[in-house]
Write a protein that holds these residues in place. Sequence first.
Motif, PDB file in Angstrom:
ATOM      1  N   ALA A 185       0.822  -1.203   0.000  1.00  0.00           N
ATOM      2  CA  ALA A 185       0.000   0.000   0.000  1.00  0.00           C
ATOM      3  C   ALA A 185       0.858   1.256   0.000  1.00  0.00           C
ATOM      4  CB  ALA A 185      -0.925  -0.004   1.212  1.00  0.00           C
ATOM      5  N   GLY A 186       2.045   1.196   0.612  1.00  0.00           N
ATOM      6  CA  GLY A 186       2.950   2.340   0.584  1.00  0.00           C
ATOM      7  C   GLY A 186       3.483   2.606  -0.800  1.00  0.00           C
ATOM      8  N   CYS A 187       3.906   1.547  -1.499  1.00  0.00           N
ATOM      9  CA  CYS A 187       4.370   1.692  -2.884  1.00  0.00           C
ATOM     10  C   CYS A 187       3.244   2.212  -3.772  1.00  0.00           C
ATOM     11  CB  CYS A 187       4.878   0.359  -3.420  1.00  0.00           C
ATOM     12  SG  CYS A 187       6.340  -0.290  -2.598  1.00  0.00           S
ATOM     13  N   ASP A 188       2.035   1.702  -3.535  1.00  0.00           N
ATOM     14  CA  ASP A 188       0.884   2.129  -4.325  1.00  0.00           C
ATOM     15  C   ASP A 188       0.667   3.631  -4.198  1.00  0.00           C
ATOM     16  OD1 ASP A 188      -1.851   1.690  -5.684  1.00  0.00           O
ATOM     17  OD2 ASP A 188      -2.422   2.545  -3.754  1.00  0.00           O
ATOM     18  N   ALA A 189       0.755   4.145  -2.972  1.00  0.00           N
ATOM     19  CA  ALA A 189       0.556   5.586  -2.756  1.00  0.00           C
ATOM     20  C   ALA A 189       1.708   6.393  -3.349  1.00  0.00           C
ATOM     21  CB  ALA A 189       0.415   5.865  -1.261  1.00  0.00           C
ATOM     22  N   MET A 190       2.924   5.893  -3.176  1.00  0.00           N
ATOM     23  CA  MET A 190       4.108   6.628  -3.656  1.00  0.00           C
ATOM     24  C   MET A 190       4.118   6.707  -5.172  1.00  0.00           C
ATOM     25  SD  MET A 190       6.698   8.041  -2.071  1.00  0.00           S
ATOM     26  CE  MET A 190       8.289   8.803  -2.460  1.00  0.00           C
TER      27      MET A 190
END
Length: 362
Positions: free
Chosen positions: A310-315
Motif C-alpha cells: 500500500a505504501g508503494c501504491d501511494a508513492m
Amino acid sequence: MSSPAALPTLLAEMAGLCTDCRACVRLCAFLQQHGSPGSIAAAFIDTAAHRQMAYACSLCGLCAAVCPEQLDPCALFLEMRRRQVAAGAFDARPYRPLLVYERLGRSRLLSWLGIPTECTTVFFPGCALPGTRPAVTLRMFQHLRRQIPNLGIVLHCCTKPSHDLGRNPVFAQNFHMILTRLRQQGVNTVLTACPNCTRMFSEYGQELQVETVFNLLHEQDDDFDLPANGQEICVHDPCPLRGDRPSQEAVRGLLRRLGYTVHPMRHQHQNTICCGEGGAVGFHSPELARTWSHKRVAAADGRKMVTTCAGCDAMLGAHIPTLHLADLLFPSPPGSKTEVPARPPMTYLNRLLLKLRLRRHI
C-alpha cells in the motif's frame, strides 16, 4: 539484534572487501552522491555528522543484490543508524509524522488481537491496508476464513519504521510483545498482506511460519472475474521481498488469472528498485526519494502498475496509475459505490471502525 562491535566489524569488512567495481553505484542515487560502499567505510569517522549520512539510504537492498562480492552495504548503513540512536544523536523531528503513525498503530486504540478458540493461524494485514482499504481488508479476511474457519486477525503495527530508523530498542520491545502474545494464544502461522510486515516476521518471527496471503490465494483454485481482457500491466516488486521469487510469481500468476498480460519491466524480481518510500528517505532527502519514483515510472513506459504494498501504491500512484493487487482480487460489489483509497486522517478512523466491526464477529 545489534552489538557494540557490529559497526566497526562491518566497516572493516566493507573497506577491505569492496573492490570499488561500482556495480551498485551505477544504480543508486545515494551512492552516486557519497561514493562506493568501500570508500564510504574507509573514510568513515564515528561521529554524528558521518552517521547522519545513512539516513539518505533507502535500505532497499539493491546494492547487496548486485554486488559481485556478495557484500551487504545495506546492513552497514542500518548499523550506522542504530549507532546514531544509541549515541543519543538521532533527531526524531523530521520523522514525527511517521513515528506518530507507528505509535498509533500499536496503541490500545487501534491495535487488537482477534483470536478465536482453537486458532493457530492469524491474518496480519499491517497498518496501511486497513487504513486505506478497510472494506477490501474485510472482504479478504472473510474470503480467507472460508478456507481457514478458525482464522484470527491481528490489527497491529510491526514497528518496521522504528526498525529502519535504527530505533532498535523500540522495535525489539514491541515486536517481542507481539510474538509473546501470539505464542500464548497458540498461534504458529502468520498470513501477511504487507511486504514490510512479511519481512519483519520472516526475519525476526523465530519459530512462526510466515506466508503472504497472495501466495495462499495463488495456491487455491478460486475463480476470479476477468475484467482485464489481456490489458498489459507492469508489476512493481516491493523491495522488502526482492529475494522472495515464489511470492513474486504468485502475484504474476494471480494477475494472469484476472486476465492481465504481465509486461516485464527493467529492474524486477531480485533487482527491483525502491518506489522512493524505503528507509523513510523522503523525510530526510525528498529529492532522493523522488529519484527512485521517477526511475520506476519511466520503466513502466506509460503502462499501469500493480503492487502488493500500500505504501508503494501511494508513492507511485502520485505519478502514474497504480493499483493494489487486493483491489483487483476483492473489488467492491457490483452496483456499489467505487471505493477510493483513503488518506490521513481518515485512515486512522477507518482502522478504528474496522476494529470495532471485527470485534462484533470474533
